[in-house]
Design an enzyme around this catalytic site. Sequence first.
Site, PDB file in Angstrom:
ATOM      1  CB  ALA A  69      -0.882  -0.022   1.236  1.00 46.14           C
ATOM      2  N   GLY A 107       0.573  -5.242   0.828  1.00 49.74           N
ATOM      3  CA  GLY A 107      -0.546  -5.373  -0.101  1.00 49.74           C
ATOM      4  C   GLY A 107      -0.130  -6.013  -1.421  1.00 49.74           C
ATOM      5  CD  GLU A 110      -2.197  -7.988   2.727  1.00 49.13           C
ATOM      6  OE1 GLU A 110      -2.022  -6.786   2.408  1.00 49.13           O
ATOM      7  OE2 GLU A 110      -2.793  -8.338   3.752  1.00 49.13           O
ATOM      8  CD  GLU A 130       1.487  -5.612   5.447  1.00 47.32           C
ATOM      9  OE1 GLU A 130       2.347  -6.470   5.758  1.00 47.32           O
ATOM     10  OE2 GLU A 130       0.790  -5.699   4.423  1.00 47.32           O
TER      11      GLU A 130
HETATM   12  N1  3HC Z   1       4.546   3.559  -0.043  1.00 45.34           N
HETATM   13  C1  3HC Z   1       4.979   4.781  -0.422  1.00 45.34           C
HETATM   14  N2  3HC Z   1       6.246   5.013  -0.827  1.00 45.34           N
HETATM   15  C2  3HC Z   1       7.079   3.978  -0.852  1.00 45.34           C
HETATM   16  C3  3HC Z   1       6.698   2.690  -0.463  1.00 45.34           C
HETATM   17  C4  3HC Z   1       5.355   2.492  -0.051  1.00 45.34           C
HETATM   18  N3  3HC Z   1       4.890   1.292   0.301  1.00 45.34           N
HETATM   19  N4  3HC Z   1       7.752   1.873  -0.580  1.00 45.34           N
HETATM   20  C5  3HC Z   1       8.765   2.617  -1.031  1.00 45.34           C
HETATM   21  N5  3HC Z   1       8.363   3.886  -1.195  1.00 45.34           N
HETATM   22  C6  3HC Z   1       9.149   5.009  -1.720  1.00 45.34           C
HETATM   23  C7  3HC Z   1      10.238   5.436  -0.759  1.00 45.34           C
HETATM   24  O1  3HC Z   1       9.750   6.369   0.176  1.00 45.34           O
HETATM   25  C8  3HC Z   1      11.241   6.038  -1.702  1.00 45.34           C
HETATM   26  O2  3HC Z   1      10.783   7.320  -2.039  1.00 45.34           O
HETATM   27  P1  3HC Z   1      11.802   8.517  -2.320  1.00 45.34           P
HETATM   28  O3  3HC Z   1      12.650   8.064  -3.465  1.00 45.34           O
HETATM   29  O4  3HC Z   1      10.933   9.670  -2.599  1.00 45.34           O
HETATM   30  O5  3HC Z   1      12.610   8.674  -1.046  1.00 45.34           O
HETATM   31  C9  3HC Z   1      11.122   5.170  -2.941  1.00 45.34           C
HETATM   32  O6  3HC Z   1       9.841   4.545  -2.853  1.00 45.34           O
HETATM   33  C10 3HC Z   1      12.178   4.098  -3.051  1.00 45.34           C
HETATM   34  O7  3HC Z   1      12.213   3.376  -1.835  1.00 45.34           O
HETATM   35  P2  3HC Z   1      13.577   2.903  -1.174  1.00 45.34           P
HETATM   36  O8  3HC Z   1      14.551   4.020  -1.184  1.00 45.34           O
HETATM   37  O9  3HC Z   1      13.224   2.306   0.124  1.00 45.34           O
HETATM   38  O10 3HC Z   1      14.046   1.803  -2.214  1.00 45.34           O
HETATM   39  P3  3HC Z   1      14.791   0.437  -1.967  1.00 45.34           P
HETATM   40  O11 3HC Z   1      14.983  -0.169  -3.284  1.00 45.34           O
HETATM   41  O12 3HC Z   1      15.946   0.637  -1.055  1.00 45.34           O
HETATM   42  O13 3HC Z   1      13.737  -0.477  -1.124  1.00 45.34           O
HETATM   43  C11 3HC Z   1      11.603  -1.469  -0.665  1.00 45.34           C
HETATM   44  C12 3HC Z   1      12.554  -0.879  -1.731  1.00 45.34           C
HETATM   45  C13 3HC Z   1      12.212  -2.730  -0.046  1.00 45.34           C
HETATM   46  C14 3HC Z   1      10.322  -1.797  -1.350  1.00 45.34           C
HETATM   47  C15 3HC Z   1      11.387  -0.439   0.472  1.00 45.34           C
HETATM   48  O14 3HC Z   1      11.052   0.804  -0.097  1.00 45.34           O
HETATM   49  C16 3HC Z   1      10.306  -0.813   1.430  1.00 45.34           C
HETATM   50  O15 3HC Z   1      10.539  -1.586   2.344  1.00 45.34           O
HETATM   51  N6  3HC Z   1       9.089  -0.264   1.238  1.00 45.34           N
HETATM   52  C17 3HC Z   1       8.007  -0.440   2.154  1.00 45.34           C
HETATM   53  C18 3HC Z   1       7.368  -1.803   1.994  1.00 45.34           C
HETATM   54  C19 3HC Z   1       6.183  -1.944   2.924  1.00 45.34           C
HETATM   55  O16 3HC Z   1       6.265  -1.655   4.107  1.00 45.34           O
HETATM   56  N7  3HC Z   1       5.062  -2.441   2.384  1.00 45.34           N
HETATM   57  C20 3HC Z   1       3.875  -2.591   3.151  1.00 45.34           C
HETATM   58  C21 3HC Z   1       3.054  -1.342   3.064  1.00 45.34           C
HETATM   59  S1  3HC Z   1       1.636  -1.381   4.100  1.00 45.34           S
HETATM   60  C22 3HC Z   1       0.545  -2.351   3.283  1.00 45.34           C
HETATM   61  O17 3HC Z   1       0.820  -2.873   2.239  1.00 45.34           O
HETATM   62  C23 3HC Z   1      -0.787  -2.487   3.953  1.00 45.34           C
HETATM   63  C24 3HC Z   1      -1.620  -3.561   3.355  1.00 45.34           C
HETATM   64  O18 3HC Z   1      -1.502  -4.725   4.112  1.00 45.34           O
HETATM   65  C25 3HC Z   1      -3.063  -3.166   3.322  1.00 45.34           C
END
Ligand code: 3HC
Length: 708
Positions: A69, A107, A110, A130
């Site tokens: 998400a 997500g 998922e 998450e």
């Molecule tokens: N939402 C919004 N922005 C995100 C994002 C997300 N889920 N994941 C990454 N980004 C953005 C970062 O903020 C960054 O933005 P910027 O360039 O403006 O600073 C850009 O994408 C690149 O991210 P990274 O610098 O972290 O890139 P990496 O290649 O080092 O890592 C990654 C990639 C492993 C995907 C890492 O970004 C990450 O761990 N992201 C979060 C993953 C996450 O927590 N997913 C779960 C979200 S909650 C969810 O899904 C709820 C659901 O269950 C309903």
Amino acid sequence: MANGAAVKPVVRFEIEDGIGIITIDNPPVNALGPGVRDGIIEALETGEADPAVKAMLMIGAGRSFIAGADIRQFGKPRAQPKRPVPDVLDASSKPVVAAIHGYALGGGLEHALACHYRVAVPSAKVGLPEVLIGILPGGGGTQRLPRLIGPRRALEMIVSGRHVPTEEAKALGIIDEILPGSDLRAEAIAYARGIADRRPLPRVRDKADRLEEARSDPGMFEDMRKAIARKAGKQKAPYHCIHCVEAAMTQPFDEGIATERRLFAELENTEEAKALRYAFFAEREVAKIPGLPKDLKLPEIKGAAVVGAGTMGGGIAISFADHGFPVKLLDASPEVLAKGLARIRNTYATSVRRGSLTQAEMDRRLALIEPVEGYEGIAECDAVIEAVFEEMPVKQEVFAKLDSVMKPGALLFSNTSALDIDAIASVTTRPEAVAGTHFFVPANVMKTFEVVNGAKTSPVTLATAMKLGRDIGKISAYAGNCDGFVANRTRIPFNLEQGLMVEEGAMPEQVDRVMVEFGYPVGPFAVNDMSGLDISYATRKRRAAADPNYRGLPITDRLVEMGRLGQKTGAGWYRYANNDRTPIVDPEVHQIIKTVVGELGITQKSFTDEEILHRLLFSSLNEACKILEEGKALRASDIDVMWLNGFGFPRYRGGLMYWADQIGARQVYNQVAIWHQRYGARWKPSALLHQVAEGGGSLREVAARMPS
Ligand code: 3HC
């Protein structure tokens, strides 16, 4: 549509070879931002309705499948999709294949779990992280994953939030097939054609066998609650995750989904979730250095060297080897070198014994570390990190030598925690190629990596050092050149107040209890015992020699002088019995405190827990504001990142600056001003803190006033 330019759709649908291809194209990581879920639903509906489509494929454009998400949207009012995508997938009469490369997280995974088949390239990673941002998988992950891989394994993945590599995901049953990945789209189309006619469609929600098997293992949920208790502390998310997986066992699928949604909604706006989201973005922001040209060409660091095979140098060499970099380890003394290598081997052997590393991997990493006795042996390396004794003359001697032997263009980095990087650079003919790279202890474990910008450090050197840190798994953070740089400089007042409060009447065990209750894994006195009291002893002597007003720590010094160096001597602030690392409160320490306090003529008093907490953290916060005033740190949030990853500050409290905002700058300032009156100059309030307090703003949003 601005300027008449076409807006690129975030989801595309096209048909090839009878396969409907749904491409998610929402850079940089295909997060499920505005329009993505609706785009996917529309594509699924189009494919469902078109008789030419026999099967469908969900695939990500760019570097990832779907990273989850859009975290930026949490905590804000947002439009909901017409229906949850997994519900649409469940209702599909045609098979849908998720083709995964890069990351399928949250997500993203998922969505994949609701597809009928999942294929992935070997380098992909999947996970439900998450919990790391204080929430739980809210798109059916807590109900589908246990049905697919069994609740025990699902529980481990969901509660840890870890990324699972393709091969393991295949073994677990998350991935049906690993594709070569040279052309994922074509390979996945071929796969989809192969399964297009298979019926019935395998829907994870209908699987019951893994849940049935697990009925003989009813204790797993309680076991997990116990296992996480210490680390999770008062956080809600890990426990809600367990509750949801338990619901997968006890409730029918749709009810389990309702439980998941209810608990997700409870978590989204908790203080811990807000703090963890803040930490996530702060850790991304810290990589950015305003003002650096975007098109800088950075040299590739193919081979690096570390000078000094002590504990620090060895840990740095391990960091390189752990990330696949060949590294030369230089020490002039063959004995020190041999000892250093033995220490490295031991570190790896412990990991093998614990099962976190295979013997083959240990051998591969060890082979990347090449011992070298003479400087000539490292001359061709692209970068060298000096990790010798923390004394200016010693460092300068090494740098003069490095300057004379290293090839032109090689970058020279100093692993110093406090010394003047300009003075180190001044003995070289290439100060533009010199920067500080401050690793924390233990260097192979701790993530914070301070990059110190000297007066003559070139932008290329600075940016290369920042990148090098990230390449070896660290979180690089910019620091201006000043005594202690940013991390240690903010930490020193904490250490001082910690020592002074004991003189004034707080007991080490009370201070430790307060900080553990606050969320630190270990209290500061117990930490001192782990690292050895003698380490800061030398620094204190150096500072005392340089500054007649320097306020020393006579009780700590007395402990050191009595040979109580911490765990390694079986006694420090605490006592340790028979190789056990559990601190035992020691009446002898109380006696030593009493004696020294008597000599100093201090009248003791009692401390409230809040006073202890605030005195420790406000002292550091005030210093952090001074650092920002001086432009030695770029952003308040960078300081938070350093505290989270270098000093064990509880992540669910966001960091020092973020936490202070929860109290309010005005209240913090008032207290600092009172302590300034009471304790004198060291508590002089920072002008910046005053300004934020007056303006009613937030500390965490402060950016440096005058970048150095
Ligand atoms: N939402 C919004 N922005 C995100 C994002 C997300 N889920 N994941 C990454 N980004 C953005 C970062 O903020 C960054 O933005 P910027 O360039 O403006 O600073 C850009 O994408 C690149 O991210 P990274 O610098 O972290 O890139 P990496 O290649 O080092 O890592 C990654 C990639 C492993 C995907 C890492 O970004 C990450 O761990 N992201 C979060 C993953 C996450 O927590 N997913 C779960 C979200 S909650 C969810 O899904 C709820 C659901 O269950 C309903």
